[in-house]
Enzyme design. Structure first.
Site, PDB file in Angstrom:
ATOM      1  N   GLU A  97       0.865  -1.186   0.000  1.00  0.00           N
ATOM      2  CA  GLU A  97       0.000   0.000   0.000  1.00  0.00           C
ATOM      3  C   GLU A  97       0.898   1.231   0.000  1.00  0.00           C
ATOM      4  O   GLU A  97       1.972   1.208   0.591  1.00  0.00           O
ATOM      5  CB  GLU A  97      -0.892   0.082   1.256  1.00  0.00           C
ATOM      6  CG  GLU A  97      -2.054  -0.859   1.253  1.00  0.00           C
ATOM      7  CD  GLU A  97      -1.709  -2.178   1.914  1.00  0.00           C
ATOM      8  OE1 GLU A  97      -0.693  -2.234   2.626  1.00  0.00           O
ATOM      9  OE2 GLU A  97      -2.456  -3.152   1.702  1.00  0.00           O
ATOM     10  N   TYR A 109       7.598   2.278  -7.587  1.00  0.00           N
ATOM     11  CA  TYR A 109       6.930   0.980  -7.754  1.00  0.00           C
ATOM     12  C   TYR A 109       6.529   0.759  -9.225  1.00  0.00           C
ATOM     13  O   TYR A 109       6.659  -0.348  -9.742  1.00  0.00           O
ATOM     14  CB  TYR A 109       5.698   0.889  -6.848  1.00  0.00           C
ATOM     15  CG  TYR A 109       6.018   1.078  -5.371  1.00  0.00           C
ATOM     16  CD1 TYR A 109       7.163   0.507  -4.809  1.00  0.00           C
ATOM     17  CD2 TYR A 109       5.192   1.839  -4.550  1.00  0.00           C
ATOM     18  CE1 TYR A 109       7.459   0.687  -3.462  1.00  0.00           C
ATOM     19  CE2 TYR A 109       5.486   2.021  -3.209  1.00  0.00           C
ATOM     20  CZ  TYR A 109       6.622   1.441  -2.675  1.00  0.00           C
ATOM     21  OH  TYR A 109       6.916   1.624  -1.345  1.00  0.00           O
TER      22      TYR A 109
HETATM   23  C1  LIG Z   1      10.353   6.397  -1.985  1.00  0.00           C
HETATM   24  C2  LIG Z   1      11.844   6.261  -1.655  1.00  0.00           C
HETATM   25  C3  LIG Z   1      12.078   4.931  -0.931  1.00  0.00           C
HETATM   26  C4  LIG Z   1      12.657   6.305  -2.960  1.00  0.00           C
HETATM   27  O1  LIG Z   1      14.019   6.112  -2.624  1.00  0.00           O
HETATM   28  P1  LIG Z   1      15.220   6.583  -3.584  1.00  0.00           P
HETATM   29  O2  LIG Z   1      16.443   5.849  -3.160  1.00  0.00           O
HETATM   30  O3  LIG Z   1      15.272   8.068  -3.622  1.00  0.00           O
HETATM   31  O4  LIG Z   1      14.740   6.070  -5.015  1.00  0.00           O
HETATM   32  P2  LIG Z   1      15.709   5.769  -6.242  1.00  0.00           P
HETATM   33  O5  LIG Z   1      16.808   6.791  -6.288  1.00  0.00           O
HETATM   34  O6  LIG Z   1      16.085   4.323  -6.209  1.00  0.00           O
HETATM   35  O7  LIG Z   1      14.728   6.076  -7.444  1.00  0.00           O
HETATM   36  C5  LIG Z   1      14.046   5.055  -8.132  1.00  0.00           C
HETATM   37  C6  LIG Z   1      12.848   5.644  -8.838  1.00  0.00           C
HETATM   38  O8  LIG Z   1      11.909   6.109  -7.867  1.00  0.00           O
HETATM   39  C7  LIG Z   1      11.234   7.262  -8.393  1.00  0.00           C
HETATM   40  N1  LIG Z   1      11.508   8.411  -7.534  1.00  0.00           N
HETATM   41  C8  LIG Z   1      12.331   8.444  -6.458  1.00  0.00           C
HETATM   42  N2  LIG Z   1      12.273   9.666  -5.887  1.00  0.00           N
HETATM   43  C9  LIG Z   1      11.411  10.392  -6.633  1.00  0.00           C
HETATM   44  C10 LIG Z   1      10.926  11.732  -6.533  1.00  0.00           C
HETATM   45  N3  LIG Z   1      11.333  12.557  -5.549  1.00  0.00           N
HETATM   46  N4  LIG Z   1      10.010  12.136  -7.431  1.00  0.00           N
HETATM   47  C11 LIG Z   1       9.583  11.310  -8.418  1.00  0.00           C
HETATM   48  N5  LIG Z   1      10.020  10.035  -8.576  1.00  0.00           N
HETATM   49  C12 LIG Z   1      10.915   9.596  -7.681  1.00  0.00           C
HETATM   50  C13 LIG Z   1      11.755   7.475  -9.787  1.00  0.00           C
HETATM   51  O9  LIG Z   1      10.953   6.722 -10.668  1.00  0.00           O
HETATM   52  C14 LIG Z   1      13.122   6.853  -9.679  1.00  0.00           C
HETATM   53  O10 LIG Z   1      13.634   6.456 -10.918  1.00  0.00           O
HETATM   54  P3  LIG Z   1      14.485   7.528 -11.781  1.00  0.00           P
HETATM   55  O11 LIG Z   1      15.561   8.047 -10.888  1.00  0.00           O
HETATM   56  O12 LIG Z   1      14.977   6.699 -12.913  1.00  0.00           O
HETATM   57  O13 LIG Z   1      13.518   8.601 -12.180  1.00  0.00           O
HETATM   58  C15 LIG Z   1      12.347   7.455  -0.778  1.00  0.00           C
HETATM   59  O14 LIG Z   1      11.909   8.666  -1.377  1.00  0.00           O
HETATM   60  C16 LIG Z   1      11.882   7.402   0.654  1.00  0.00           C
HETATM   61  O15 LIG Z   1      12.490   6.739   1.498  1.00  0.00           O
HETATM   62  N6  LIG Z   1      10.787   8.144   0.960  1.00  0.00           N
HETATM   63  C17 LIG Z   1      10.281   8.234   2.315  1.00  0.00           C
HETATM   64  C18 LIG Z   1       9.720   6.917   2.766  1.00  0.00           C
HETATM   65  C19 LIG Z   1       8.587   6.443   1.872  1.00  0.00           C
HETATM   66  O16 LIG Z   1       7.709   7.209   1.470  1.00  0.00           O
HETATM   67  N7  LIG Z   1       8.589   5.115   1.600  1.00  0.00           N
HETATM   68  C20 LIG Z   1       7.567   4.480   0.789  1.00  0.00           C
HETATM   69  C21 LIG Z   1       6.383   4.173   1.640  1.00  0.00           C
HETATM   70  S1  LIG Z   1       5.135   3.315   0.718  1.00  0.00           S
END
Ligand SMILES: CC(C)(COP(=O)(O)OP(=O)(O)OC[C@H]1O[C@@H](n2cnc3c(N)ncnc32)[C@H](O)[C@@H]1OP(=O)(O)O)[C@@H](O)C(=O)NCCC(=O)NCCS
Length: 144
Positions: A97, A109
Site C-alpha cells: 500500500e 513501484y
Molecule cells: C520512496 C523512496 C524509498 C525512494 O528512494 P530513492 O532511493 O530516492 O529512489 P531511487 O533513487 O532508487 O529512485 C528510483 C525511482 O523512484 C522514483 N523516484 C524516487 N524519488 C522520486 C521523486 N522525488 N520524485 C519522483 N520520482 C521519484 C523514480 O521513478 C526513480 O527512478 P528515476 O531516478 O529513474 O527517475 C524514498 O523517497 C523514501 O524513502 N521516501 C520516504 C519513505 C517512503 O515514502 N517510503 C515508501 C512508503 S510506501
C-alpha cells in the site's frame, strides 16, 4: 535488521517520514519474524525494507531510504533485494500500500513493474485528525 540496529534505523525513519514507525512497531515486526533487511555503507544505514510472508505472496510493509541518500538509485537496490528474498520463499506476488500523495514511492513501484490494483479509503492517518487513501499495488514475481 536486529533489535540492536533500531537506534540507527529509527533516526532514518524519523527523518524520512511525517508519520514514522515507532520503536514498538519495529520491535513487534522483528519479534514476529518478518523479513527486515538493511542496506549499509560501513556503519551508516542507507535504507531498509520490512516485509511479511503470506501463503504465496509477500507484503511490503516499509521501504525507506535515508534522505541524504535519496535519488541515487538505492531504493531500486533495496527493492531488488526484497524481490530476491520473495522469490527465495517461492512467493508469486508482491503487494503493498502507498499513500495516494506519495509520488516518489508510486513512481518507484511503477518503474519496477507494480500495477495499481485497488484503493483503500481512509487507510492512513494524516496527522490532522483526518485519514488519507492508500493505493494498493502488486507485482507478479517471475523466475528472474
Ligand atoms: C520512496 C523512496 C524509498 C525512494 O528512494 P530513492 O532511493 O530516492 O529512489 P531511487 O533513487 O532508487 O529512485 C528510483 C525511482 O523512484 C522514483 N523516484 C524516487 N524519488 C522520486 C521523486 N522525488 N520524485 C519522483 N520520482 C521519484 C523514480 O521513478 C526513480 O527512478 P528515476 O531516478 O529513474 O527517475 C524514498 O523517497 C523514501 O524513502 N521516501 C520516504 C519513505 C517512503 O515514502 N517510503 C515508501 C512508503 S510506501
Amino acid at each position: 535488521m536486529q533489535p540492536s540496529d533500531l537506534d540507527a534505523v529509527l533516526q532514518v525513519e524519523q527523518n524520512a517520514y511525517a508519520h514514522p514507525w515507532t520503536r514498538a512497531v519495529f520491535n513487534d515486526t522483528l519479534q514476529a519474524g518478518y523479513q527486515a533487511q538493511m542496506l549499509m555503507r560501513e556503519h551508516t544505514v542507507i535504507g531498509y525494507f520490512v516485509a511479511m510472508q503470506g501463503v504465496d505472496e509477500v507484503h511490503l510493509l516499509n521501504i525507506t531510504v535515508s534522505p541524504q541518500y535519496q535519488r541515487q538509485g538505492w531504493a531500486v537496490v533495496i527493492m531488488q533485494a526484497m524481490h530476491t528474498w520473495a522469490r527465495s520463499v517461492l512467493a508469486q506476488w508482491s503487494w503493498l500500500e502507498v499513500r495516494l500523495n506519495n509520488a516518489p514511492a508510486i513512481h518507484l513501484y511503477q518503474r519496477l513493474g507494480y500495477e495499481r490494483v485497488g484503493l483503500r479509503k481512509n487507510y492512513y492517518p494524516d496527522g490532522h485528525g483526518r485519514r488519507e487513501d492508500a493505493i494498493v499495488m502488486s507485482l507478479q514475481l517471475g523466475a528472474g
